[in-house]
Enzyme design. Structure first.
Site, PDB file in Angstrom:
ATOM      1  N   GLU A 189      -9.754  39.623   9.225  1.00  0.00           N
ATOM      2  CA  GLU A 189      -8.567  39.307  10.029  1.00  0.00           C
ATOM      3  C   GLU A 189      -8.035  40.605  10.636  1.00  0.00           C
ATOM      4  O   GLU A 189      -7.807  41.580   9.938  1.00  0.00           O
ATOM      5  CB  GLU A 189      -7.503  38.636   9.155  1.00  0.00           C
ATOM      6  CG  GLU A 189      -6.113  38.532   9.764  1.00  0.00           C
ATOM      7  CD  GLU A 189      -6.061  37.867  11.139  1.00  0.00           C
ATOM      8  OE1 GLU A 189      -6.555  36.741  11.295  1.00  0.00           O
ATOM      9  OE2 GLU A 189      -5.525  38.510  12.094  1.00  0.00           O
ATOM     10  N   LEU A 242      -3.916  30.503   9.460  1.00  0.00           N
ATOM     11  CA  LEU A 242      -3.828  29.243   8.712  1.00  0.00           C
ATOM     12  C   LEU A 242      -5.197  28.596   8.469  1.00  0.00           C
ATOM     13  O   LEU A 242      -5.526  28.186   7.350  1.00  0.00           O
ATOM     14  CB  LEU A 242      -2.926  28.272   9.490  1.00  0.00           C
ATOM     15  CG  LEU A 242      -2.761  26.892   8.876  1.00  0.00           C
ATOM     16  CD1 LEU A 242      -2.033  26.974   7.540  1.00  0.00           C
ATOM     17  CD2 LEU A 242      -1.982  25.981   9.821  1.00  0.00           C
ATOM     18  N   MET A 291     -14.026  41.531  13.748  1.00  0.00           N
ATOM     19  CA  MET A 291     -15.437  41.424  14.116  1.00  0.00           C
ATOM     20  C   MET A 291     -15.523  41.787  15.597  1.00  0.00           C
ATOM     21  O   MET A 291     -14.809  41.219  16.422  1.00  0.00           O
ATOM     22  CB  MET A 291     -15.959  40.008  13.900  1.00  0.00           C
ATOM     23  CG  MET A 291     -17.442  39.908  14.243  1.00  0.00           C
ATOM     24  SD  MET A 291     -18.136  38.294  13.860  1.00  0.00           S
ATOM     25  CE  MET A 291     -17.785  37.436  15.383  1.00  0.00           C
ATOM     26  N   TYR A 351      14.127  17.465  19.594  1.00  0.00           N
ATOM     27  CA  TYR A 351      13.750  17.681  20.999  1.00  0.00           C
ATOM     28  C   TYR A 351      15.016  17.839  21.824  1.00  0.00           C
ATOM     29  O   TYR A 351      15.980  17.091  21.643  1.00  0.00           O
ATOM     30  CB  TYR A 351      12.929  16.501  21.523  1.00  0.00           C
ATOM     31  CG  TYR A 351      11.492  16.593  21.084  1.00  0.00           C
ATOM     32  CD1 TYR A 351      10.546  17.204  21.887  1.00  0.00           C
ATOM     33  CD2 TYR A 351      11.093  16.090  19.849  1.00  0.00           C
ATOM     34  CE1 TYR A 351       9.226  17.320  21.480  1.00  0.00           C
ATOM     35  CE2 TYR A 351       9.781  16.197  19.430  1.00  0.00           C
ATOM     36  CZ  TYR A 351       8.855  16.805  20.248  1.00  0.00           C
ATOM     37  OH  TYR A 351       7.559  16.923  19.836  1.00  0.00           O
TER      38      TYR A 351
HETATM   39  C1  LIG Z   1       5.813  26.910  18.617  1.00  0.00           C
HETATM   40  C2  LIG Z   1       4.643  26.308  17.889  1.00  0.00           C
HETATM   41  C3  LIG Z   1       4.870  25.269  16.998  1.00  0.00           C
HETATM   42  C4  LIG Z   1       3.792  24.684  16.326  1.00  0.00           C
HETATM   43  N1  LIG Z   1       4.037  23.660  15.462  1.00  0.00           N
HETATM   44  C5  LIG Z   1       3.006  23.091  14.797  1.00  0.00           C
HETATM   45  C6  LIG Z   1       3.254  22.078  13.837  1.00  0.00           C
HETATM   46  O1  LIG Z   1       4.389  21.667  13.611  1.00  0.00           O
HETATM   47  N2  LIG Z   1       2.178  21.570  13.146  1.00  0.00           N
HETATM   48  C7  LIG Z   1       0.916  22.027  13.361  1.00  0.00           C
HETATM   49  O2  LIG Z   1      -0.009  21.538  12.701  1.00  0.00           O
HETATM   50  N3  LIG Z   1       0.656  22.987  14.255  1.00  0.00           N
HETATM   51  C8  LIG Z   1       1.659  23.539  14.975  1.00  0.00           C
HETATM   52  N4  LIG Z   1       1.414  24.551  15.846  1.00  0.00           N
HETATM   53  C9  LIG Z   1       0.014  24.990  16.046  1.00  0.00           C
HETATM   54  C10 LIG Z   1      -0.448  25.952  14.969  1.00  0.00           C
HETATM   55  O3  LIG Z   1       0.409  27.053  14.895  1.00  0.00           O
HETATM   56  C11 LIG Z   1      -1.873  26.405  15.315  1.00  0.00           C
HETATM   57  O4  LIG Z   1      -2.666  25.262  15.536  1.00  0.00           O
HETATM   58  C12 LIG Z   1      -2.480  27.226  14.181  1.00  0.00           C
HETATM   59  O5  LIG Z   1      -1.842  28.463  14.039  1.00  0.00           O
HETATM   60  C13 LIG Z   1      -3.955  27.497  14.469  1.00  0.00           C
HETATM   61  O6  LIG Z   1      -4.453  28.291  13.463  1.00  0.00           O
HETATM   62  P1  LIG Z   1      -5.835  29.057  13.622  1.00  0.00           P
HETATM   63  O7  LIG Z   1      -6.024  29.760  12.326  1.00  0.00           O
HETATM   64  O8  LIG Z   1      -6.876  28.140  14.128  1.00  0.00           O
HETATM   65  O9  LIG Z   1      -5.604  30.087  14.813  1.00  0.00           O
HETATM   66  P2  LIG Z   1      -4.575  31.329  14.917  1.00  0.00           P
HETATM   67  O10 LIG Z   1      -3.339  31.042  14.144  1.00  0.00           O
HETATM   68  O11 LIG Z   1      -4.459  31.620  16.362  1.00  0.00           O
HETATM   69  O12 LIG Z   1      -5.342  32.479  14.205  1.00  0.00           O
HETATM   70  C14 LIG Z   1      -6.463  33.111  14.701  1.00  0.00           C
HETATM   71  C15 LIG Z   1      -6.596  34.427  13.960  1.00  0.00           C
HETATM   72  O13 LIG Z   1      -7.836  35.031  14.260  1.00  0.00           O
HETATM   73  C16 LIG Z   1      -7.654  36.430  14.305  1.00  0.00           C
HETATM   74  N5  LIG Z   1      -8.766  36.975  15.087  1.00  0.00           N
HETATM   75  C17 LIG Z   1      -9.128  36.642  16.348  1.00  0.00           C
HETATM   76  N6  LIG Z   1     -10.258  37.303  16.709  1.00  0.00           N
HETATM   77  C18 LIG Z   1     -10.602  38.073  15.646  1.00  0.00           C
HETATM   78  C19 LIG Z   1     -11.680  38.982  15.418  1.00  0.00           C
HETATM   79  N7  LIG Z   1     -12.613  39.204  16.340  1.00  0.00           N
HETATM   80  N8  LIG Z   1     -11.731  39.605  14.225  1.00  0.00           N
HETATM   81  C20 LIG Z   1     -10.778  39.381  13.272  1.00  0.00           C
HETATM   82  N9  LIG Z   1      -9.742  38.530  13.453  1.00  0.00           N
HETATM   83  C21 LIG Z   1      -9.670  37.873  14.617  1.00  0.00           C
HETATM   84  C22 LIG Z   1      -6.288  36.594  14.963  1.00  0.00           C
HETATM   85  O14 LIG Z   1      -5.720  37.853  14.662  1.00  0.00           O
HETATM   86  C23 LIG Z   1      -5.512  35.431  14.366  1.00  0.00           C
HETATM   87  O15 LIG Z   1      -4.792  35.797  13.204  1.00  0.00           O
HETATM   88  C24 LIG Z   1       2.466  25.161  16.542  1.00  0.00           C
HETATM   89  C25 LIG Z   1       2.246  26.213  17.422  1.00  0.00           C
HETATM   90  C26 LIG Z   1       3.317  26.776  18.099  1.00  0.00           C
HETATM   91  C27 LIG Z   1       3.053  27.903  19.045  1.00  0.00           C
END
Ligand SMILES: Cc1cc2nc3c(=O)[nH]c(=O)nc-3n(C[C@H](O)[C@H](O)[C@H](O)COP(=O)(O)OP(=O)(O)OC[C@H]3O[C@@H](n4cnc5c(N)ncnc54)[C@H](O)[C@@H]3O)c2cc1C
Length: 549
Positions: free
Chosen positions: A43, A23, A147, A227
């Site tokens: 990714e 995201l 990476m 909830y």
């Molecule tokens: C049950 C649940 C409900 C949630 N509900 C909400 C909500 O209602 N609203 C909200 O805002 N947030 C919510 N969240 C939180 C939200 O899902 C996360 O904050 C969000 O996914 C974070 O996105 P991100 O891209 O920072 O990290 P991530 O989604 O963890 O993505 C990180 C990505 O990096 C990739 N990656 C890692 N290292 C490497 C590398 N070395 N090389 C290439 N790729 C790599 C991984 O494969 C992964 O795809 C919820 C989370 C959960 C678990």
């Protein structure tokens, strides 16, 4: 993650390398592409998310998606999945008593402050839309690519990128690296950036299920997040459209006075999962089909630095928080919106790299607040055994979404403010450091929001008495600033007549708004030499010399 020295292949150059294409990484790619910056995103997975996860999205997230042309498609897709006006409540179980209503209608009062809305939508359907837009705008995305190492020096970052299928490695040289690699960020670890907060607070699971009986129990109920709070299970539930399937995020199971009950992921068995879902639904013999069980860690931590040299942490790599309040993904998307315009101006040579320091200065304090607010909501709604008396008082949702009050070199704050990092958005009235207010504007039968005027460069807004400001823009040798003299025949009209008051200026004053829609500076009235004043202000904000003709 190790140093990149020794990578074999030829070096490929790109201004910004984004590691992690979920995201937040996708949002970074889209916002940077919108700003005209070339990026490469790598990714590890083969595509966008396959689990719903984030589901509750903020008004501000929709506003920033609107700014790159995504609002209509996101809204349509969200409406196919959920009703956007649903609320959030706590119940004993779907069949049991209602315990509390946290939000009656997610979008109550939104019209008055924004051209956008809050929305419920699965992360798994939002990500492809952002990906498509990023690609349309020219972003390059490499999936099944990771990476494995990087090294930074004074001029850039050298990364070793590996193709997961054939194991081949290549070197990428970037001016800047964005770490959107999630809560266990190997980049953050490699940089030695520690985190501060509450740490790991639960070993949770998300259980995806089908249960026909839920459709009857949900009839007539307008709830997007429910909830569940009973002696067997605590967590939250989201039903899909039709209410026959959904998921429950389970944080604690059993006696909620005991912290051990939060180790659900360690003790889960297939029989227990069915019992948990039955307890959440409140029908002991209900027929349940379990489709998937995903363990995850509930963590509440904020990185002690969001930037180190040429590397920027965004999203869960910078802050990880319980889902309560729906902040995690939203905060991450908004991190990237804050960073993108700054990187763009620096890469184009229009701003000194010092501007980039404002990313940490603005986003980290708000990240810390958000982590604590998510934790406070978690403790109050799901895990009272952690001690309600130990958490911060709740900050109002409006303030959390659109009440940021930034303090950094990229804002010229006024001396008389309270120094708080959040403010009541209904009273912000154009104060520097806060989000510029939404007003409906009209011209030649066309209507838009004042927010639609912001995006790429700086915008100077002034009223009918601000002709001197408008002339001054013409004398600045800086294509970055455009001017709108609201209420004059050649410009936008503001039919409600609220412009000057909404932005806290007199008809002779002016407000300078940044590309991300935050107020950088304002003058409440006229000044003796507006061109010189503006030149000085822009120099202070961007640390580059400006000439006035
Ligand atoms: C049950 C649940 C409900 C949630 N509900 C909400 C909500 O209602 N609203 C909200 O805002 N947030 C919510 N969240 C939180 C939200 O899902 C996360 O904050 C969000 O996914 C974070 O996105 P991100 O891209 O920072 O990290 P991530 O989604 O963890 O993505 C990180 C990505 O990096 C990739 N990656 C890692 N290292 C490497 C590398 N070395 N090389 C290439 N790729 C790599 C991984 O494969 C992964 O795809 C919820 C989370 C959960 C678990």
């Amino acid at each position: 993650m190790s140093s990149a020295k020794g990578a074999q292949s030829e070096v490929e150059e790109v201004p910004v390398l984004i590691v992690g294409g979920s995201l937040v990484g996708l949002s970074a790619a889209a916002f940077l592409a919108w700003q005209g910056v070339e990026t490469l995103t790598v990714e590890r997975h083969r595509g966008t998310a396959i689990h719903p996860r984030a589901g509750h999205f903020q008004l501000r997230t929709m506003e920033v998606l609107r700014s790159i042309g995504l609002q209509d498609i996101v809204r349509r897709t969200a409406e196919d999945q959920y009703d956007l006006d649903f609320g959030i409540a706590a119940v004993e179980s779907l069949a049991g008593r209602e315990l509390a209503v946290f939000i009656q209608n997610l979008n109550e009062g939104v019209d008055a402050v924004s051209p956008s809305t809050r929305f419920f939508m699965t992360q798994q359907s939002l990500e492809p839309l952002i990906r498509k837009r990023a690609e349309e705008l020219g972003a390059r995305l490499n999936y099944a690519t990771e990476m494995v190492a990087f090294e930074q020096d004074a001029d850039g970052v050298t990364a070793t990128i590996r193709d997961i299928d054939d194991g081949r490695e290549r070197s990428v040289r970037a001016r800047y690296l964005i770490a959107s690699d999630g809560n266990r960020s190997a980049i953050r670890e490699r940089l030695g950036i520690s985190v501060e907060g509450r740490g790991l607070i639960a070993h949770s699971v998300t259980i995806y299920f089908r249960a026909e009986v839920a459709a009857r129990l949900m009839e007539g109920r307008r709830l997007g997040v429910i909830y569940i709070n009973n002696p067997v299970v605590r967590g939250f539930l989201r039903m899909d459209k039709g209410n026959r399937s959904g998921f429950i995020a389970v944080n604690t199971v059993g006696d909620t006075s005991l912290p051990e009950t939060s180790r659900i992921a360690d003790t889960i068995t297939p029989e227990r999962v069915v019992d948990i879902v039955r307890a959440a639904i409140g029908v002991p013999a209900a027929e349940i089909a379990i489709t998937q069980i995903i363990p995850w860690r509930t963590v509440a931590d904020n990185a002690e630095r969001y930037a180190q040299g040429r590397v920027f942490l965004v999203g869960d790599a910078a802050h990880t928080m319980p889902p309560n309040g729906g902040y995690g993904g939203n905060t991450g998307v908004q991190d990237t919106h804050n960073l993108a315009w700054k990187l763009a101006l620096v890469l184009k040579g229009a701003a000194n790299p010092k501007l980039l320091d404002s990313y940490d200065a603005e986003r980290r304090p708000f990240g810390a607040l958000t982590v604590e607010q998510a934790y406070a909501r978690y403790v109050r709604r799901t895990a009272p055994y952690l001690g309600i008396e130990t958490v911060q008082p709740l900050v109002d949702d409006w303030a959390m979404e659109i009440g940021h009050h930034y303090r950094s070199s990229a804002v010229l704050n006024e001396g008389d403010d309270s120094a708080s990092i959040h403010t009541d958005p209904f009273k912000a009235a154009g104060r520097p450091g806060t989000r510029a207010p939404h007003l409906v504007l009209e011209r030649d039968g066309q209507r838009l929001s004042s927010l639609d005027l912001f995006g790429r460069g700086f915008v100077l807004l002034c009223g009918p008495g601000g002709s001197d400001w408008a002339d001054a823009i013409g004398r600045l040798a800086n294509p970055l600033v455009t001017v709108h003299q609201i209420g004059t025949p050649a410009s936008w009209q503001e039919p409600a007549g609220a412009f000057a008051e909404a932005y806290g200026i007199s008809p002779e004053g002016a407000v300078l708004v940044r590309p991300d829609g935050f107020v950088a500076w304002r003058s409440r009235g006229a000044v003796p030499s507006p061109a010189k004043t503006l030149a000085q202000i822009i120099e202070r904000l961007l640390s580059v010399p400006l000439t006035v003709s």
